[in-house]
Design a protein around this motif. Structure first.
Motif, PDB file in Angstrom:
ATOM      1  N   ILE A 167      54.428  73.140  23.928  1.00 49.87           N
ATOM      2  CA  ILE A 167      55.559  73.324  23.020  1.00 49.87           C
ATOM      3  C   ILE A 167      56.565  72.191  23.139  1.00 49.87           C
ATOM      4  O   ILE A 167      57.408  72.008  22.260  1.00 49.87           O
ATOM      5  N   GLU A 207      57.029  83.187  19.408  1.00 51.93           N
ATOM      6  CA  GLU A 207      57.616  82.804  18.133  1.00 51.93           C
ATOM      7  C   GLU A 207      56.636  83.114  16.998  1.00 51.93           C
ATOM      8  O   GLU A 207      55.431  82.881  17.114  1.00 51.93           O
ATOM      9  N   MET A 210      56.988  74.740  17.581  1.00 53.48           N
ATOM     10  CA  MET A 210      57.855  75.861  17.902  1.00 53.48           C
ATOM     11  C   MET A 210      59.327  75.462  17.844  1.00 53.48           C
ATOM     12  O   MET A 210      60.151  76.152  17.244  1.00 53.48           O
ATOM     13  N   MET A 243      62.166  83.510  17.096  1.00 56.78           N
ATOM     14  CA  MET A 243      61.697  83.311  18.459  1.00 56.78           C
ATOM     15  C   MET A 243      62.416  84.256  19.415  1.00 56.78           C
ATOM     16  O   MET A 243      63.616  84.500  19.283  1.00 56.78           O
ATOM     17  N   GLN A 293      48.565  79.063  20.704  1.00 57.33           N
ATOM     18  CA  GLN A 293      48.944  79.086  19.291  1.00 57.33           C
ATOM     19  C   GLN A 293      47.807  79.700  18.484  1.00 57.33           C
ATOM     20  O   GLN A 293      46.638  79.396  18.703  1.00 57.33           O
TER      21      GLN A 293
END
Length: 628
Positions: free
Chosen positions: A325, A484, A331, A467, A545
């Motif tokens: 991230i 998120e 994100m 998030m 993800q």
């Protein structure tokens, strides 16, 4: 027996008889003592009795205030002067926090109180309007921000302490972070790439040793200032930029793409996307006003609220070598890594008691380019577009006894994602290229033609994201977790060829209809940091993800051939050790492993079904960092 001995014996007998008589004398009992002395003691016993009788009542009505004082990273701060003021009477009590940052004041009357924390090298923090009732234990945790630390007075002090290079309230700061690494599937490096190659790459094809830039932190140079102009009010500013330690060039994600424009895939060097695009101040450039009571308001180029939260709640602190991230930025930017920083943005922060709040708004800027929905459009038939790339976001969170949490919402219109270099004469050609691309297989002529030199190919979406992130400090452990959800849709207001992107670069290829249906992206992460001792930490992290199947009609399977619009997932795990030799210099060593599946393993825009060359990457790294 002589007369002298007889007298001695008589004396001894007489003494013994006298002691026996004294031992049998009757002593007065307690009632007699109280009767004899009670009247004399009554004036002294009565107040004592009243006080003892009133003690349980005081214990029930007295209230207390307590809490923990920490710095922005959550570390406890000892020797903080904590003043508790009764807002109704003006009475104050002052104490200092202990080694664990704790403070406590008991025996407070019911009412309203203010709590003020002050310590050298930190900005004073005040929590107001705290109401307590009889017998209540109220907890008020305080997080303090470091102000301008003591200025360095010698070269030795600069090297061995964390003193600041400060003059008249202005501080010069920076960092230099570089290392060496190995990647199982990577690309040749170039001077404009600032993220290294730890993450799996769609075009990576060879194992190689390389110079690894910016592993735990972006190499940075900047100045910041805070100058109080009246009690509790200050002017603040910050101007900072990222530099590539391997080349000395400014961090420039856009340049990594256009230097590969038109090249065949096998000739690419490292190409990335990001908000740092060669701007003179590619990190932040803002100024504003700050109040100890009313918060801070700033304007300019600033990190998004999601970026602030990522740096706070990521186990690896956003380090490119060990954090997905941090490296990718999807994100932090609420859907696109280019939006990790916002230009022309207002940002407001307020802390009240253990809670904090943030809000941000970006004004529309730049050019919208020239757009036509026709597949056979020409330079004379496209319509000039206006930029509608405004954005807004909110953040709410709090801290309590070592626990911190935040909720962040962000919405961004006309978000741009640059996924790969532009195709050209040397690269693969096909009908799948954007119909609004000025270098597609049907050459366009006329006044509005945009050349491919120093230009980019962008996919445009409207994004919104929410998030949730938290961390907890327990003894030597710091635990982190976050989630998120991101929704992307085709833009309500399209962009066209000639639209401007980060750093003022122009899009010569644009897709406004890339999504068959809304795209849903979910990102999870968790990890822990363990303090082996005062100087050494070990950090482990996991990132995941997942995207949905937004292809219409759905035709996603290994047999049908995956597309970028098919569901897919990405994972990265990392482990590293960081040792601080001094407060300024540390060395680190670790490894990251990443891999992709499904739609996320398609190497767009090289064509439908064109996969990553390799869908895994192993990247061990060692290096050092110096900060000031």
């Amino acid at each position: 027996m002589t007369s002298r001995k007889l007298r001695s014996l008589c004396t001894i007998h007489a003494d013994t008889d006298s002691q026996e008589r004294r031992s049998v004398v009757k002593r007065p009992d307690r009632s007699q003592i109280l009767s004899r002395y009670g009247r004399r003691l009554l004036p002294f016993l009565l107040p004592l009795w009243l006080a003892m009788g009133a003690f349980p009542v005081w214990a029930q009505t007295g209230a207390s205030l307590s809490g923990v004082v920490t710095d922005q990273a959550g570390a406890p701060l000892p020797e903080v002067s904590v003043t508790i003021r009764n807002a109704d009477t003006g009475a104050t009590r002052t104490s200092a926090t202990d080694g664990g940052g704790h403070y406590r004041e008991a025996g407070l009357p019911a009412g309203r109180f203010d709590v003020r924390a002050a310590r050298r090298e930190f900005t004073d923090e005040t929590r107001t309007g705290i109401s307590v009732v009889a017998g209540q234990e109220v907890t008020v945790d305080i997080k303090m921000q470091r102000s301008t630390p003591d200025a360095c007075t010698s070269g030795h002090e600069f090297l061995t302490t964390d003193c600041a290079l400060t003059w008249h309230g202005i501080t010069l700061f920076g960092a230099y972070d570089v290392g060496v690494g190995y990647v199982s599937h990577g690309l040749p490096e170039n001077g404009t790439n600032f993220e290294g190659e730890s993450l799996v790459n769609r075009n990576g094809y060879q194992h190689r040793f390389l110079i690894a830039p910016n592993n735990l932190q972006q190499t940075t140079l900047g100045i910041r200032g805070r100058e109080e102009f009246m009690h509790g009010w200050s002017v603040v500013f910050n101007a900072s930029t990222g530099i590539n330690p391997q080349s000395g060039q400014l961090a420039n994600a856009s340049a990594t793409n256009f230097i590969n424009n038109g090249l065949p895939r096998g000739s690419y060097s490292e190409a990335i996307d990001g908000s740092r695009a060669g701007q003179p101040f590619n990190d932040e450039f803002y100024a504003g006003i700050s109040s100890t009571t009313f918060g801070t308001l700033t304007f300019g180029r600033q990190r998004a609220l999601g970026t602030d939260a990522m740096l706070l709640y990521d186990p690896a602190g956003g380090g490119y070598a060990f954090s997905y991230i941090g490296y990718n930025g999807t994100m932090a930017g609420g859907g696109d890594t280019e939006d990790a920083r916002w230009d022309d943005a207002l940002k407001y922060r307020l802390t009240y008691g253990p809670a904090h709040f943030g809000a941000m708004y970006k004004f529309a800027d730049g050019s919208g380019g020239c757009y036509s929905a026709s597949a056979t459009w020409t330079a004379s038939t496209c319509t000039p577009e206006e930029a509608h790339n405004n954005a807004y976001g909110f953040d709410a969170g709090g801290d309590y006894r070592g626990f911190s949490a935040d909720v962040v919402f962000q919405h961004y219109n006309q978000a741009i994602s640059v996924l790969n270099p532009l195709l050209g004469a040397q690269s693969l050609q096909g009908s799948y290229q954007s119909t609004t691309d000025s270098i597609n297989t049907n050459p366009i002529t006329g006044a509005n033609v945009v050349g491919t030199t120093n230009t980019l190919y962008g996919i445009v979406t409207d994004n919104r994201a929410i998030m949730f992130a938290a961390k907890y400090t327990w003894k030597r452990f710091r635990l982190f977790a976050g989630y998120e959800y991101i929704r992307q849709a085709n833009p309500v207001n399209p962009l066209g060829v000639g639209a401007s992107d980060q750093g003022g670069y122009v899009l010569s290829g644009v897709e406004d209809n890339n999504l068959d249906s809304p795209k849903h992206v979910q990102i999870w992460w968790t990890g822990a940091k363990y303090a082996i001792n005062r100087k050494t930490d070990i950090t482990a992290a996991w990132y995941h993800q997942l995207q949905n199947d937004f292809r219409v009609p759905t035709a996603c399977s290994a047999a049908a051939g995956f597309r970028a619009s098919c569901a897919g997932d990405l994972n990265e795990e990392s482990l590293y050790v960081d040792h601080h030799f001094t407060p300024r210099f540390d060395a680190f060593a670790g490894v990251a492993v990443s891999y992709v599946k499904g739609g996320l393993s398609i190497a767009i825009p090289h064509g439908p079904g064109v996969p990553y060359i390799y869908d895994t990457n192993l990247a061990p790294t060692i290096g050092g960092r110096f900060t000031f």
